[in-house]
Write a protein that holds these residues in place. Structure first.
Motif, PDB file in Angstrom:
ATOM      1  N   ASP A  17       0.808  -1.222   0.000  1.00 40.58           N
ATOM      2  CA  ASP A  17       0.000   0.000   0.000  1.00 40.58           C
ATOM      3  C   ASP A  17       0.839   1.270   0.000  1.00 40.58           C
ATOM      4  OD1 ASP A  17      -2.287  -1.510   0.028  1.00 40.58           O
ATOM      5  OD2 ASP A  17      -2.413  -1.528   2.221  1.00 40.58           O
ATOM      6  N   VAL A  21      -0.017   5.077  -1.593  1.00 45.85           N
ATOM      7  CA  VAL A  21      -0.076   6.266  -0.739  1.00 45.85           C
ATOM      8  C   VAL A  21       0.869   7.341  -1.273  1.00 45.85           C
ATOM      9  CG1 VAL A  21       0.471   7.157   1.553  1.00 45.85           C
ATOM     10  CG2 VAL A  21      -0.827   5.044   1.326  1.00 45.85           C
ATOM     11  N   ARG A  24      -0.638   9.005  -4.318  1.00 50.30           N
ATOM     12  CA  ARG A  24      -1.726   9.897  -3.917  1.00 50.30           C
ATOM     13  C   ARG A  24      -1.184  11.196  -3.334  1.00 50.30           C
ATOM     14  NH1 ARG A  24      -5.177   7.543   0.559  1.00 50.30           N
ATOM     15  NH2 ARG A  24      -4.038   5.782  -0.218  1.00 50.30           N
ATOM     16  N   VAL A  25      -0.166  11.091  -2.494  1.00 51.25           N
ATOM     17  CA  VAL A  25       0.419  12.268  -1.858  1.00 51.25           C
ATOM     18  C   VAL A  25       1.092  13.162  -2.893  1.00 51.25           C
ATOM     19  CG1 VAL A  25       2.250  13.015  -0.281  1.00 51.25           C
ATOM     20  CG2 VAL A  25       0.672  11.224   0.405  1.00 51.25           C
ATOM     21  N   GLU A  71      -9.974   7.066   7.744  1.00 54.01           N
ATOM     22  CA  GLU A  71      -8.985   5.993   7.849  1.00 54.01           C
ATOM     23  C   GLU A  71      -7.678   6.598   8.336  1.00 54.01           C
ATOM     24  OE1 GLU A  71      -8.885   3.476   4.425  1.00 54.01           O
ATOM     25  OE2 GLU A  71     -11.053   3.241   4.417  1.00 54.01           O
ATOM     26  N   ASN A  72      -6.622   6.628   7.547  1.00 54.12           N
ATOM     27  CA  ASN A  72      -5.367   7.199   8.004  1.00 54.12           C
ATOM     28  C   ASN A  72      -5.075   8.545   7.341  1.00 54.12           C
ATOM     29  OD1 ASN A  72      -4.880   6.155   5.441  1.00 54.12           O
ATOM     30  ND2 ASN A  72      -2.761   5.635   5.892  1.00 54.12           N
ATOM     31  N   GLN A  73      -6.130   9.226   6.866  1.00 53.60           N
ATOM     32  CA  GLN A  73      -5.948  10.510   6.209  1.00 53.60           C
ATOM     33  C   GLN A  73      -6.645  11.618   6.985  1.00 53.60           C
ATOM     34  OE1 GLN A  73      -6.462  10.771   1.936  1.00 53.60           O
ATOM     35  NE2 GLN A  73      -6.658   8.561   1.852  1.00 53.60           N
ATOM     36  N   THR A 102      -5.187  17.225   2.089  1.00 54.72           N
ATOM     37  CA  THR A 102      -5.141  15.900   2.700  1.00 54.72           C
ATOM     38  C   THR A 102      -3.724  15.588   3.167  1.00 54.72           C
ATOM     39  OG1 THR A 102      -6.908  15.165   1.233  1.00 54.72           O
ATOM     40  CG2 THR A 102      -5.633  13.455   2.325  1.00 54.72           C
ATOM     41  N   VAL A 104      -1.594  12.299   4.826  1.00 51.86           N
ATOM     42  CA  VAL A 104      -1.612  10.880   5.173  1.00 51.86           C
ATOM     43  C   VAL A 104      -0.844  10.732   6.483  1.00 51.86           C
ATOM     44  CG1 VAL A 104      -0.964   8.549   4.474  1.00 51.86           C
ATOM     45  CG2 VAL A 104      -1.737  10.204   2.756  1.00 51.86           C
TER      46      VAL A 104
END
Length: 143
Positions: A17, A21, A24-25, A71-73, A102, A104
Motif C-alpha cells: 500500500d 499512498v 496519492r500524496v 482511515e489514516n488521512q 489531505t 496521510v
C-alpha cells in the motif's frame, strides 16, 4: 509488462500500500492552496513528539472549515459561498474559494486539538514513541 519499483523487493513484505499512498500524496502536493507549515514543537510529551500543521485560511470562519479523519488521512476542507447577500463590489480581488488538503498519517498518530486564530488553522498531532517489540519464534521439527 509489469512495473518494477523499490517496493517490489522481496525483502519488503507487506508494503504494497505504500506505493499507492506515495502516488496519492504526490498528486495532492501539486496544489499550493492553502499554504501550510508542518513543525515539530519543542518539549514533546513523554508519549512522543508533538507535531503541528498550520494552514493559512484567512477569510474562512470556523463554520466554513471542516476537519475529518478518514482511515489514516487527515482531510481539511474549506467552503466559502459566492452568495454575498446585498453587497455590491466595485472591485472583487478576493474570490470565495473552496479547498481540500489531505495529509496521510502514520499508524498511531493521534489528533490532539485544532484551533483557528488570526486566519491560521493549527492542528496539533501526537506521534507516539514506537514500541520496540522483540519476539522469539519457536522452530518446530517435522519428522
Amino acid at each position: 509488462m509489469s512495473r518494477l519499483t523499490t517496493f517490489s523487493s522481496p525483502f519488503l513484505l507487506g508494503f504494497d500500500d505504500i506505493e499507492r499512498v506515495l502516488d496519492r500524496v504526490s498528486k495532492a502536493a501539486n496544489d499550493g492552496y492553502p499554504p501550510y507549515n508542518i513543525e515539530r514543537l519543542a518539549g514533546g510529551s513523554e508519549r512522543g513528539d508533538i507535531l503541528r500543521i498550520t494552514l493559512a485560511v484567512a477569510g474562512f470562519t470556523r463554520e466554513q472549515l471542516e476537519i475529518t479523519l478518514e482511515e489514516n488521512q487527515l482531510v481539511i476542507r474549506g467552503r466559502q459561498s459566492e452568495d454575498e447577500g446585498d453587497r455590491e463590489f466595485l472591485h472583487r480581488g478576493i474570490a470565495a474559494r473552496q479547498f481540500q488538503r489531505t495529509f496521510v498519517l502514520a499508524e498511531g498518530i493521534e489528533i490532539r486539538s485544532a484551533e483557528l486564530k488570526d486566519g491560521l488553522l493549527s492542528i496539533d498531532l501526537i506521534r507516539p514513541e514506537p514500541e520496540r517489540i522483540v519476539r522469539k519464534i519457536d522452530i518446530t521439527a517435522n519428522g
